[in-house]
Write a protein that holds these residues in place. Structure first.
Motif, PDB file in Angstrom:
ATOM      1  N   PHE A  75       0.867  -1.172   0.000  1.00  0.00           N
ATOM      2  CA  PHE A  75       0.000   0.000   0.000  1.00  0.00           C
ATOM      3  C   PHE A  75       0.910   1.229   0.000  1.00  0.00           C
ATOM      4  N   HIS A 105       2.970  -1.264   5.748  1.00  0.00           N
ATOM      5  CA  HIS A 105       2.330  -1.056   4.444  1.00  0.00           C
ATOM      6  C   HIS A 105       2.579  -2.228   3.496  1.00  0.00           C
ATOM      7  N   THR A 125       0.785  -8.154   8.421  1.00  0.00           N
ATOM      8  CA  THR A 125       1.745  -7.309   7.720  1.00  0.00           C
ATOM      9  C   THR A 125       3.152  -7.718   8.119  1.00  0.00           C
ATOM     10  N   LEU A 176      -0.893   4.720   6.448  1.00  0.00           N
ATOM     11  CA  LEU A 176      -1.423   3.734   7.381  1.00  0.00           C
ATOM     12  C   LEU A 176      -0.619   3.827   8.682  1.00  0.00           C
TER      13      LEU A 176
END
Length: 249
Positions: A75, A105, A125, A176
């Motif tokens: 992301f 991310h 993640t 994020l």
């Protein structure tokens, strides 16, 4: 006559050059995937590129994508997303926290847009285990829209920057922010509770009570002395009276 000979020759020359160019393009090897190159070509990702390089996460991403069968999903926040952060937010992070921010991310699996509809939350993640509540990343979908929430910020996937069988890079318009880093920083520190002045009760209190006890004891002793004296005087008066009484008789 010369014009008739030259025209077919020109057609043959054009055809030959076209075939040579086409053959060269098909045989040209495709270069290895480079995440910073992808983001540079897309534009508006200068801050993310700088973070990827300074944390050396760019090298790890490239190595993993090019040398393994394990895909990745990234992301990518835009420069505008980083600009909307509180002033000094990035500079206040430690080197380890910057690494964790970048890793937050990155998903250690390849996800197409349609695959987000069937994932289990929270997503795992590369920043760490999400089951302990430190790095939760949850996703919901509405049609083809992918919504992301971290417990600190909510955003959506706004664009697909790059995708192949190994790597997917999606644009997000907000950074994020992991709960473990920015959640603690955002929550105000508890106000110190007003405590009464501490009194030393170790040496002072016992000495004071001892003093009081001694004063009480001396006072009690002092208060008994007049009573004893009175009794003795009364006994003396009684003895003298008895002597005079015996002489009188």
């Amino acid at each position: 006559m010369k014009q008739q000979v030259q025209f077919p020759f020109l057609l043959f020359l054009i055809f030959f050059l076209h075939c040579t160019t086409t053959s060269a393009q098909s045989q040209a090897p495709s270069g290895p995937t480079n995440i910073t190159g992808i983001l540079t070509k897309a534009g508006q990702f200068t801050t993310l590129i700088r973070l990827l390089k300074s944390t050396q996460e760019a090298d790890q991403i490239n190595t993993q994508v090019n040398n393994s069968n394990q895909g990745l999903t990234i992301f990518a926040p835009t420069d505008s997303a980083f600009s909307s952060l509180k002033s000094g937010a990035l500079n206040s992070l430690t080197d380890q926290q910057k690494v964790q921010l970048v890793q937050f991310h990155v998903l250690p699996s390849f996800y197409s847009i349609s695959q987000f509809q069937t994932v289990s939350n929270p997503l795992r993640t590369q920043a760490g285990d999400s089951t302990n509540g430190q790095f939760p990343l949850n996703v919901t979908t509405s049609g083809n829209q992918v919504n992301l929430t971290t417990g600190v910020v909510d955003t959506t996937v706004s664009n697909t920057i790059y995708t192949d069988s190994q790597l997917a890079v999606y644009q997000v318009d907000k950074v994020l922010l992991p709960l473990d880093i920015f959640g603690k920083a955002a929550s105000p520190a508890p106000a110190p509770s007003a405590k009464p002045e501490k009194r030393v009760s170790g040496s002072d209190a016992p000495s004071k009570s001892t003093g009081d006890a001694s004063v009480d004891a001396s006072g009690a002793a002092g208060s008994n002395r007049p009573a004893i004296t009175t009794v003795m005087i009364s006994f003396g008066v009684l003895a003298v009276s008895a002597a005079f009484y015996s002489l009188w008789l």
